[in-house]
Design a protein around this motif. Structure first.
Motif, PDB file in Angstrom:
ATOM      1  N   CYS A 118       0.817  -1.200  -0.078  1.00  0.00           N
ATOM      2  CA  CYS A 118       0.005   0.152   0.028  1.00  0.00           C
ATOM      3  C   CYS A 118       0.902   1.080  -0.094  1.00  0.00           C
ATOM      4  CB  CYS A 118      -0.829   0.128   1.236  1.00  0.00           C
ATOM      5  SG  CYS A 118      -1.831   1.287   1.521  1.00  0.00           S
ATOM      6  N   LYS A 119       0.587   1.970  -0.835  1.00  0.00           N
ATOM      7  CA  LYS A 119       1.450   3.333  -0.983  1.00  0.00           C
ATOM      8  C   LYS A 119       1.062   4.349   0.261  1.00  0.00           C
ATOM      9  CE  LYS A 119       3.361   6.810  -4.176  1.00  0.00           C
ATOM     10  NZ  LYS A 119       3.319   7.406  -5.253  1.00  0.00           N
ATOM     11  N   VAL A 120       1.903   4.739   0.752  1.00  0.00           N
ATOM     12  CA  VAL A 120       1.521   5.665   2.085  1.00  0.00           C
ATOM     13  C   VAL A 120       2.532   6.987   2.023  1.00  0.00           C
ATOM     14  CG1 VAL A 120       1.362   6.048   4.446  1.00  0.00           C
ATOM     15  CG2 VAL A 120       1.036   3.636   3.560  1.00  0.00           C
ATOM     16  N   ASP A 121       2.126   8.030   1.776  1.00  0.00           N
ATOM     17  CA  ASP A 121       2.545   9.370   1.914  1.00  0.00           C
ATOM     18  C   ASP A 121       2.045  10.216   2.789  1.00  0.00           C
ATOM     19  OD1 ASP A 121       4.270   8.715  -0.628  1.00  0.00           O
ATOM     20  OD2 ASP A 121       2.551   8.988  -1.861  1.00  0.00           O
ATOM     21  N   ILE A 122       2.969  11.228   3.292  1.00  0.00           N
ATOM     22  CA  ILE A 122       2.468  12.575   4.256  1.00  0.00           C
ATOM     23  C   ILE A 122       1.731  13.361   3.438  1.00  0.00           C
ATOM     24  CG2 ILE A 122       4.539  13.555   4.494  1.00  0.00           C
ATOM     25  CD1 ILE A 122       2.099  12.861   7.232  1.00  0.00           C
ATOM     26  N   VAL A 123       0.474  14.014   3.882  1.00  0.00           N
ATOM     27  CA  VAL A 123       0.014  15.025   3.048  1.00  0.00           C
ATOM     28  C   VAL A 123       0.560  16.169   3.838  1.00  0.00           C
ATOM     29  CG1 VAL A 123      -1.953  16.296   2.496  1.00  0.00           C
ATOM     30  CG2 VAL A 123      -2.138  13.980   2.463  1.00  0.00           C
ATOM     31  N   LYS A 124       1.258  17.144   3.159  1.00  0.00           N
ATOM     32  CA  LYS A 124       1.722  18.276   4.002  1.00  0.00           C
ATOM     33  C   LYS A 124       0.607  19.187   4.608  1.00  0.00           C
ATOM     34  CE  LYS A 124       5.853  18.472   0.575  1.00  0.00           C
ATOM     35  NZ  LYS A 124       6.706  19.120  -0.274  1.00  0.00           N
ATOM     36  N   PRO A 125       1.170  19.829   5.626  1.00  0.00           N
ATOM     37  CA  PRO A 125       0.062  20.451   6.532  1.00  0.00           C
ATOM     38  C   PRO A 125      -0.185  21.765   5.986  1.00  0.00           C
ATOM     39  CG  PRO A 125       1.989  19.618   8.088  1.00  0.00           C
ATOM     40  CD  PRO A 125       2.200  19.498   6.438  1.00  0.00           C
ATOM     41  N   ASN A 126       0.708  22.504   5.159  1.00  0.00           N
ATOM     42  CA  ASN A 126       0.259  23.759   4.391  1.00  0.00           C
ATOM     43  C   ASN A 126      -0.169  23.616   3.226  1.00  0.00           C
ATOM     44  OD1 ASN A 126       2.520  22.977   3.479  1.00  0.00           O
ATOM     45  ND2 ASN A 126       3.912  24.500   3.727  1.00  0.00           N
ATOM     46  N   SER A 127      -0.689  22.496   2.740  1.00  0.00           N
ATOM     47  CA  SER A 127      -1.181  22.340   1.415  1.00  0.00           C
ATOM     48  C   SER A 127      -2.686  22.500   1.314  1.00  0.00           C
ATOM     49  CB  SER A 127      -0.943  20.945   1.037  1.00  0.00           C
ATOM     50  OG  SER A 127      -1.458  20.029   1.565  1.00  0.00           O
ATOM     51  N   ARG A 128      -3.190  22.818   0.165  1.00  0.00           N
ATOM     52  CA  ARG A 128      -4.576  23.012  -0.095  1.00  0.00           C
ATOM     53  C   ARG A 128      -5.312  21.557   0.319  1.00  0.00           C
ATOM     54  NH1 ARG A 128      -7.937  26.047  -3.164  1.00  0.00           N
ATOM     55  NH2 ARG A 128     -10.048  25.080  -2.801  1.00  0.00           N
ATOM     56  N   GLU A 129      -4.602  20.444  -0.139  1.00  0.00           N
ATOM     57  CA  GLU A 129      -5.187  19.277   0.277  1.00  0.00           C
ATOM     58  C   GLU A 129      -5.503  18.861   1.594  1.00  0.00           C
ATOM     59  OE1 GLU A 129      -4.189  14.407  -1.045  1.00  0.00           O
ATOM     60  OE2 GLU A 129      -2.806  16.125  -1.056  1.00  0.00           O
ATOM     61  N   HIS A 130      -4.496  19.297   2.474  1.00  0.00           N
ATOM     62  CA  HIS A 130      -4.413  19.110   3.860  1.00  0.00           C
ATOM     63  C   HIS A 130      -5.838  20.123   4.317  1.00  0.00           C
ATOM     64  CE1 HIS A 130      -3.662  19.189   8.133  1.00  0.00           C
ATOM     65  NE2 HIS A 130      -3.012  18.270   7.856  1.00  0.00           N
TER      66      HIS A 130
END
Length: 843
Positions: free
Chosen positions: A660-672
């Motif tokens: 399973c691919k796991v990445d961190i979503v950056k806290p300052n991003s639009r996605e977050h």
């Protein structure tokens, strides 16, 4: 290069010629084996040596194959007697204008030894339903790069949750210098429908091939150039290409090896006495074909087979069948000429944990002829993966376990606080001396032992089988259909082999030194946490150690087969508790004793608790699920030829086993920011609170979920799913399991919810309530894109639902009615995908 696999056996052999050197490699399938380099004065001498060795292998029944990467797995069945290359079919010779015609001309031994996968004759078996059997040959032609390909393809489309298991066969058959494109399709187990296009004239080979390629693309979604396993991609709602060993199938047919399939009757059906009964011939042939497919396509371990008015769910790994209408389950087995195949015991979950030992007398010795010839130059290695291991306390450490004469028995009786084991092994030394080794005592202790010297091999076998019968009340010959008897020992399906890196399965090697990880620190932190939580839960409850060999109990290494036995017993306990009438304490004692007999717990000299209430049954069901998840991780580590990820400090190896691919979503991003907004709105839609404080967000991608997800169902929304901390290794590696799909795989589930057997989601605050908490105070829940489609609202709790009502796609328990929270339930795997893992604290 010439690469060979022992037909249906457990050994590989290959030779490579480079200038004046010939490199010969050999060994057990699934291992790296051994190799030897011979130098010659001239290149011609090296080729001649390779040719001679190749001819010898072919005479012994070894099959010419391409070995890429890992060695192929193979079932243990006796190799057929060597047969001569078939004569060319007079009326069906491939046209001279194609390279296929050259393939029908036997090549010299030197050519075979120096050309890669050069066929000696037209491979493939013409489908009987085509009407061309015995009259034609399968087309063998070269592609644009000059690589010869056989135009005989078998495709399968399977979705057990939707009761789908069907096949599609495509062949180009050459008859009297004409081409016929033959196809056959239908439900697995049926003759299906057929269609034949053509005949295409000799000059129209391109038209026949073009039509073949077009059908392949239509059915699989892949171009013909993507047909190889390394490039072929499974597509949703499309057929998948089945890897086939054409040469092995053809040799089996030519040698007239007849394999009979049998089923075990012990319920007196049709007045039959207890015993094994053969399938009708057509059913045996069908089962053998499915078995051959499973050998090279392990994802086809469970098949839905249609037979007359009934459908059968056939587990080729555990050798069981279940009538999907009546629920009747029976043990099944393969019987090759003069030898009852140990199929259930030999289909261990991973080659690196256990490979079948050969069943033929001449294969008893651990070295093949080439091993003996090269012994001086290639000294023996440690115990190879797949060999049965001599018990750790046996003084005959230089001996080998004879064939599969190895039994680990256990007996737990809660009423008298008995928890004991009994080990029996038949041993044979290099000088021919034989003995029956036994060891017995309380689980967790060394106990006592005895070694009974045998006057002959036959005497040793008699002693072994008598001990087994005395202790279990079962005949050794019927061990595939083992029946547990009160007051007797039970046969345990634990793995008793060792990886090549270990001298003994009970050796608890120190974990490998941690290597620098390529993963981000956030992902490393997550891996450390979820693996630690899962291992701690497991070792706190079970009498198990995590070693480089797997999950070791006092009786051996835990296997998937044994986990499934435990799951079945938990199901029995649940059925008994839910059943009507007065409860008999002795009955629940018997069921509980069976569970602890098969699943070793930490109980010391105290009696473990009875499985006499729903809470403890649920606890044991969750334990079995955790065991399954952890064994699967160890299996994937072995399949990848890496150290057991549960035992290793290598975080990258642990990550790989999750698949399973796991990445961190950056806290300052639009996605977050969008995720935080969605979670806030979800809580407001629910009870209006704000109890979830997000700490980190991990992006997930499980490829199989993305491929099967069907957004066209509509009404897409983000929903949430919480779980206990020890579950996250399993959830990330396998996803959220659909109960009826799991049952189809042979696993029992006891967690039916208020709207039946589906996958449950809720709003963020609801899922947070189901989430366990780590030692640091963090909790985790999944955020899943869900296609709810048209929902059926329910205000009353309704058990027993297995699919939405007609015209609906999902079910919804309405908050404020009998449901405290909104509950959303889908009943197919293609209505959700896991997009994010939310780490949060409760406020």
């Amino acid at each position: 290069m010439a690469a060979y696999l022992e037909h249906g056996g457990s050994k590989f052999w290959e030779v490579k010629v480079k200038s004046k050197e010939a490199t010969v490699s050999w060994g057990k399938v699934g291992s790296d084996g051994q190799s030897m380099v011979k130098a010659f004065d001239k290149p011609a001498d090296a080729k001649a040596f390779a040719a001679k060795q190749t001819d010898e292998k072919r005479k012994k029944g070894y099959v010419d194959v391409k070995l890429t990467g890992k060695k192929r797995a193979a079932a243990a069945e006796p190799p057929p007697k060597a047969t001569k290359a078939p004569k060319k079919a007079e009326a069906a010779a491939p046209p001279k204008a194609t390279k296929a015609s050259k393939a029908t001309v036997p090549k010299t031994a030197v050519q075979v030894a120096t050309e890669e996968a050069a066929p000696l004759f037209s491979l493939g078996i013409v489908d009987k339903a085509s009407g061309f059997s015995g009259k034609g040959l399968i087309l063998l032609a070269s592609d644009t790069k000059g690589v010869q390909e056989i135009y005989d393809v078998s495709l399968v489309q399977q979705d057990l949750a939707k009761n789908i298991d069907k096949y599609y066969i495509m062949q180009i058959i050459v008859v009297n210098s004409e081409y016929h494109l033959f196809t056959r399709w239908g439900r697995t187990g049926t003759d299906g429908s057929t269609q034949t296009e053509g005949p295409f004239e000799l000059s129209a080979q391109g038209a026949a091939v073009s039509s073949f390629h077009k059908k392949f693309k239509e059915k699989t979604g892949n171009d013909w150039t993507q047909r190889h396993p390394t490039t072929f991609k499974k597509k949703a709602n499309k057929y998948t290409m089945v890897v086939m060993d054409h040469s092995a199938r053809q040799q089996k047919q030519q040698a007239q090896v007849i394999t009979v399939w049998e089923y075990f009757v012990d319920d007196g059906v049709d007045g039959k006495p207890t015993g094994w009964y053969p399938y009708v011939q057509s059913a045996s042939e069908q089962m053998e074909e499915l078995h051959d497919q499973y050998l090279y396509n392990t994802w086809l371990d469970t098949r839905l087979v249609s037979s007359g008015a009934f459908n059968y769910l056939v587990d080729l790994k555990e050798m069981r069948q279940r009538n999907t209408s009546t629920g009747t389950e029976r043990q099944i087995r393969r019987v090759t000429p003069d030898i009852a195949s140990k199929a259930a015991a030999l289909s261990a979950p991973a080659a690196a944990f256990r490979e079948a030992t050969d069943l033929m007398d001449e294969e008893d010795e651990e070295m093949d002829e080439e091993d003996e010839e090269m012994d001086e130059e290639a000294p023996g290695s440690p115990v190879q993966a797949g060999e049965l291991v001599v018990d750790k306390l046996c003084s005959w450490g230089d001996a080998k376990v004879y064939m599969d004469y190895d039994a680990t028995l256990n007996q737990t009786q809660i009423g008298v606080n008995a928890n004991k084991f009994y080990i029996i092994q038949l041993l044979k030394r290099a000088n021919g001396a034989c003995a029956c080794w036994t060891r017995w005592g309380r689980v967790g202790e060394d106990g006592q032992n005895a070694i009974l010297i045998a006057s002959s091999l036959e005497d040793g076998i008699k002693t072994f089988e008598k001990k087994f019968k005395d202790k279990t009340k079962n005949n050794w010959a019927n061990r595939d259909a083992f029946v547990a008897h009160s007051g007797k020992y039970t046969l345990i399906k634990l793995v008793s082999s060792t990886p090549i890196t270990e001298q003994h399965p009970s050796v608890n090697l120190p974990a490998a030194k941690a290597t620098k990880s390529k993963l981000s620190k956030d992902v490393q932190d997550l891996l450390k946490l979820i693996f630690s939580e899962a291992k701690q839960q497991l070792t706190n409850t079970l009498d198990v150690k995590i070693t480089s060999n797997g999950l070791e109990t006092p009786l051996g290494v835990l296997s998937i087969a044994q986990v499934e036995v435990g799951e079945g017993i938990v199901e029995q306990a649940l059925a008994y508790i839910k059943g009507k009438g007065k409860k008999d304490k002795s009955k629940i004692q018997t069921i509980s004793s069976q569970f602890y007999t098969n699943i070793p717990h930490k109980s010391g000299r105290s009696a473990p608790p009875l499985l006499d209430n729903l809470d403890i049954v649920k606890e044991k069901a969750e334990l079995c699920e955790l065991m399954r998840d952890m064994v699967e991780v160890a299996i994937r580590s072995a399949a990848g030829k890496s150290q057991n990820a549960l035992h290793s400090n290598d975080l990258d190896s642990q990550y790989d086993t999750l698949q399973c691919k796991v990445d961190i979503v950056k806290p300052n991003s639009r996605e977050h920011a969008d995720i935080l907004k969605e979670i806030k709105e979800s809580q407001e839609r629910s009870h209006g609170g704000n109890g979830v404080k997000v700490k980190r967000v991990f992006r997930l991608r499980r490829e199989e979920e993305y491929e099967r997800y069907q957004p066209a169902i509509g009404n897409e929304t983000y929903l949430y799913h919480g779980s206990r901390m020890s579950n996250w290794v399993g959830l990330l590696s396998r996803g959220i399991l659909l109960p009826k799909t799991v049952v189809a795989m042979g696993v029992k589930r006891t967690d039916e919810g208020w709207l039946g057997s589906g996958i449950y989601f809720g709003n963020a605050d609801t899922a947070a309530g189901y989430a366990g908490t780590s030692k640091e105070g963090n909790a985790y829940m999944l955020m899943a894109k869900t296609a709810l489609g048209k929902m059926k609202d329910y205000t009353k709790i309704t058990y027993g639902i297995s699919k939405p009502p007609t015209g609906f796609d999902s079910c919804h328990g309405v908050m404020g009615s009998e449901f405290y929270d909104d509950e959303y339930v889908v009943y197919t795997q293609h209505q959700h995908r896991l997009d994010y893992l939310i780490e949060f604290k409760r406020t």
